[in-house]
Design a protein around this motif. Structure first.
Motif, PDB file in Angstrom:
ATOM      1  N   ALA A  76      17.280   5.938 -12.912  1.00  0.00           N
ATOM      2  CA  ALA A  76      18.601   6.166 -12.300  1.00  0.00           C
ATOM      3  C   ALA A  76      18.599   5.625 -10.878  1.00  0.00           C
ATOM      4  N   PHE A  77      19.587   4.786 -10.586  1.00  0.00           N
ATOM      5  CA  PHE A  77      19.685   4.132  -9.279  1.00  0.00           C
ATOM      6  C   PHE A  77      19.814   5.150  -8.148  1.00  0.00           C
ATOM      7  N   GLU A  78      20.741   6.097  -8.288  1.00  0.00           N
ATOM      8  CA  GLU A  78      20.966   7.054  -7.206  1.00  0.00           C
ATOM      9  C   GLU A  78      19.807   8.035  -7.053  1.00  0.00           C
ATOM     10  N   LEU A  79      19.118   8.343  -8.142  1.00  0.00           N
ATOM     11  CA  LEU A  79      17.926   9.181  -8.017  1.00  0.00           C
ATOM     12  C   LEU A  79      16.857   8.455  -7.210  1.00  0.00           C
ATOM     13  N   THR A  80      16.717   7.164  -7.440  1.00  0.00           N
ATOM     14  CA  THR A  80      15.772   6.362  -6.663  1.00  0.00           C
ATOM     15  C   THR A  80      16.089   6.460  -5.171  1.00  0.00           C
ATOM     16  N   ARG A  81      17.345   6.282  -4.828  1.00  0.00           N
ATOM     17  CA  ARG A  81      17.761   6.342  -3.417  1.00  0.00           C
ATOM     18  C   ARG A  81      17.540   7.733  -2.833  1.00  0.00           C
ATOM     19  N   SER A  82      17.803   8.762  -3.632  1.00  0.00           N
ATOM     20  CA  SER A  82      17.667  10.135  -3.132  1.00  0.00           C
ATOM     21  C   SER A  82      16.211  10.498  -2.869  1.00  0.00           C
ATOM     22  N   ILE A  83      15.299  10.083  -3.752  1.00  0.00           N
ATOM     23  CA  ILE A  83      13.874  10.358  -3.535  1.00  0.00           C
ATOM     24  C   ILE A  83      13.387   9.667  -2.259  1.00  0.00           C
ATOM     25  N   TYR A 100      22.914  10.853  -2.338  1.00  0.00           N
ATOM     26  CA  TYR A 100      23.829  11.861  -2.875  1.00  0.00           C
ATOM     27  C   TYR A 100      23.826  13.133  -2.030  1.00  0.00           C
ATOM     28  N   GLU A 101      22.672  13.439  -1.417  1.00  0.00           N
ATOM     29  CA  GLU A 101      22.551  14.641  -0.594  1.00  0.00           C
ATOM     30  C   GLU A 101      23.058  14.427   0.832  1.00  0.00           C
ATOM     31  N   GLY A 102      23.502  13.217   1.127  1.00  0.00           N
ATOM     32  CA  GLY A 102      24.010  12.939   2.467  1.00  0.00           C
ATOM     33  C   GLY A 102      22.937  12.561   3.466  1.00  0.00           C
ATOM     34  N   LEU A 103      21.728  12.262   2.968  1.00  0.00           N
ATOM     35  CA  LEU A 103      20.650  11.859   3.874  1.00  0.00           C
ATOM     36  C   LEU A 103      20.689  10.348   4.098  1.00  0.00           C
ATOM     37  N   PRO A 104      20.417   9.896   5.320  1.00  0.00           N
ATOM     38  CA  PRO A 104      20.494   8.461   5.614  1.00  0.00           C
ATOM     39  C   PRO A 104      19.413   7.666   4.873  1.00  0.00           C
ATOM     40  N   VAL A 105      19.765   6.444   4.502  1.00  0.00           N
ATOM     41  CA  VAL A 105      18.797   5.485   3.978  1.00  0.00           C
ATOM     42  C   VAL A 105      18.888   4.219   4.831  1.00  0.00           C
ATOM     43  N   ILE A 106      17.740   3.574   4.991  1.00  0.00           N
ATOM     44  CA  ILE A 106      17.654   2.403   5.867  1.00  0.00           C
ATOM     45  C   ILE A 106      17.278   1.184   5.020  1.00  0.00           C
ATOM     46  N   GLU A 107      18.050   0.110   5.148  1.00  0.00           N
ATOM     47  CA  GLU A 107      17.777  -1.135   4.429  1.00  0.00           C
ATOM     48  C   GLU A 107      17.094  -2.133   5.364  1.00  0.00           C
ATOM     49  N   LYS A 108      16.068  -2.813   4.849  1.00  0.00           N
ATOM     50  CA  LYS A 108      15.415  -3.874   5.616  1.00  0.00           C
ATOM     51  C   LYS A 108      15.180  -5.074   4.715  1.00  0.00           C
ATOM     52  N   GLU A 109      15.362  -6.261   5.290  1.00  0.00           N
ATOM     53  CA  GLU A 109      15.147  -7.486   4.536  1.00  0.00           C
ATOM     54  C   GLU A 109      13.647  -7.715   4.337  1.00  0.00           C
ATOM     55  N   ILE A 110      13.310  -8.330   3.230  1.00  0.00           N
ATOM     56  CA  ILE A 110      11.923  -8.630   2.899  1.00  0.00           C
ATOM     57  C   ILE A 110      11.620 -10.085   3.254  1.00  0.00           C
ATOM     58  N   PRO A 160       0.807  -1.233   0.000  1.00  0.00           N
ATOM     59  CA  PRO A 160       0.000   0.000   0.000  1.00  0.00           C
ATOM     60  C   PRO A 160       0.840   1.283   0.000  1.00  0.00           C
ATOM     61  N   GLU A 161       2.096   1.188   0.359  1.00  0.00           N
ATOM     62  CA  GLU A 161       2.958   2.368   0.462  1.00  0.00           C
ATOM     63  C   GLU A 161       3.390   2.838  -0.934  1.00  0.00           C
ATOM     64  N   PRO A 162       3.706   4.135  -1.093  1.00  0.00           N
ATOM     65  CA  PRO A 162       4.150   4.638  -2.399  1.00  0.00           C
ATOM     66  C   PRO A 162       5.532   4.086  -2.775  1.00  0.00           C
ATOM     67  N   LEU A 163       5.588   3.393  -3.906  1.00  0.00           N
ATOM     68  CA  LEU A 163       6.823   2.762  -4.374  1.00  0.00           C
ATOM     69  C   LEU A 163       7.526   3.669  -5.378  1.00  0.00           C
ATOM     70  N   VAL A 164       8.815   3.884  -5.173  1.00  0.00           N
ATOM     71  CA  VAL A 164       9.661   4.538  -6.170  1.00  0.00           C
ATOM     72  C   VAL A 164      10.298   3.409  -6.966  1.00  0.00           C
ATOM     73  N   LEU A 165       9.803   3.185  -8.162  1.00  0.00           N
ATOM     74  CA  LEU A 165      10.201   2.016  -8.952  1.00  0.00           C
ATOM     75  C   LEU A 165      11.442   2.335  -9.782  1.00  0.00           C
ATOM     76  N   PHE A 166      12.519   1.592  -9.527  1.00  0.00           N
ATOM     77  CA  PHE A 166      13.717   1.700 -10.355  1.00  0.00           C
ATOM     78  C   PHE A 166      13.470   0.895 -11.621  1.00  0.00           C
ATOM     79  N   ASP A 167      13.273   1.596 -12.726  1.00  0.00           N
ATOM     80  CA  ASP A 167      12.802   0.975 -13.961  1.00  0.00           C
ATOM     81  C   ASP A 167      13.958   0.719 -14.924  1.00  0.00           C
ATOM     82  N   GLN A 168      14.672  -0.357 -14.693  1.00  0.00           N
ATOM     83  CA  GLN A 168      15.731  -0.825 -15.585  1.00  0.00           C
ATOM     84  C   GLN A 168      15.623  -2.337 -15.682  1.00  0.00           C
TER      85      GLN A 168
END
Length: 315
Positions: free
Chosen positions: A240-247, A268-278, A206-214
């Motif tokens: 773009a992979f890094e654009l996906t992470r930045s959004i 790229y902007e120095g903001l933290p990203v959090i990884e979680k296993e599915i 249900p959450e908004p997905l930023v789809l890396f389309d490659q």
């Protein structure tokens, strides 16, 4: 007379030349006489005459020529194309072997790499290879999976580093390592803040997905949801992979499903990203070194494979 005997007879009479073969290969790959002329810097009439001479030497029709539609290979033409490319490659390799005096690798090597793998794999690989084989001119092409497959079949690249999701025709490969999809969040996303290192696809859908389309990343991510009977809510699509992470890093509601895991856990902007296993865990996907099935690896390409075998020994 079998085609191999016909070729042998043509060579013995001195009627078949490597120039004829190279002109035919160029025309077959480009699809037009004029395109081959532009590639090889010959006149269209010279290319056409070479192909006619080759057909006469072999005693077969190799292609059907239509002024407005280019050329179409006959079944025999497709066979001759494969053999001609192999012959021309062998001649080129002979030249490079002589220049290397049999003791040193010399010549060009072009490596393709899937776009997200390139920053992680190519820099170290290029450095190691150039240190071991300084007289080889190694270059690289970075692109999407379908682009790399086309480049392998056309001979534009020698080998490629990419993900193996199956469905390949006439491609050889060996596995380097396995990767698995995960969910990526910004640090303020509720699923990132809560305790635990896992999320479910039911929670993500249900959450908004930023789809890396490659290709093949899109197919891999969407197939996870389909297997559970779910349809994700795609909010943004990027190439773009890094654009996906930045959004994702800037959002408190969006997430992404990715496979490549950079050591740097910031955008790229120095903001933290959090990884979680599915959970349940998505299928593992192999990263492979691939090359065209009809191609024998050159000594330069085999040297690259040796480095990769050393860096990623079979487990």
């Amino acid at each position: 007379m079998p085609i191999d005997d016909t070729i042998g007879a043509g060579v013995a009479r001195g009627e078949l030349t490597f120039r004829q073969l190279s002109h035919f290969v160029a025309a077959a790959e480009v699809g037009t006489i004029s395109g081959a002329a532009d590639r090889l810097r010959f006149s269209p009439s010279a290319i056409s005459a070479s192909i006619t001479e080759l057909e006469r030497a072999l005693g077969v029709e190799l292609c059907i020529r239509r002024r407005a539609q280019g050329i179409t290979l006959t079944s025999t033409g497709r066979l001759v194309l494969t053999r001609a490319k192999r012959l021309l490659s062998d001649v080129a390799e002979l030249g490079w072997a002589v220049r290397g005096d049999g003791h040193e690798l010399v010549g060009p090597l072009v490596v393709g790499c899937f776009v997200t793998l390139a920053p992680a794999l190519l820099p170290r690989l290029l450095e190691e290879y150039e240190n071991l084989h300084p007289r080889v001119t190694i270059d690289f092409v970075v692109g999407a999976q379908d682009e790399l497959l086309h480049a392998l079949h056309s001979g534009a690249i020698d080998v490629a580093l990419m993900y193996d999701l199956g469905g390949w025709a006439a491609i050889n490969r060996f596995a380097l390592f396995e990767a698995r999809g995960y969910a990526l969040f910004g640090e303020k996303h509720p699923l990132a803040i809560r305790d635990g290192d896992t999320v479910t696809l039911e929670e993500l859908a249900p959450e908004p997905l930023v789809l890396f389309d490659q290709t093949p990343s899109t197919r891999y991510a969407m197939s996870m949801f389909e297997a559970r009977g779910l349809t994700p809510h795609v909010r943004h699509t990027t190439h773009a992979f890094e654009l996906t992470r930045s959004i994702v890093a800037r959002s408190d509601s969006a997430y992404a499903v990715l496979v490549q895991r950079p050591p740097n856990k910031k955008s790229y902007e120095g903001l933290p990203v959090i990884e979680k296993e599915i959970i349940p865990p998505p299928p593992a996907v192999s990263v492979v070194l691939a090359w065209a099935g009809e191609v024998e690896l050159s000594a330069r390409a085999r040297a690259l494979a040796d480095i990769l075998h050393s860096d990623y020994p079979a487990r």
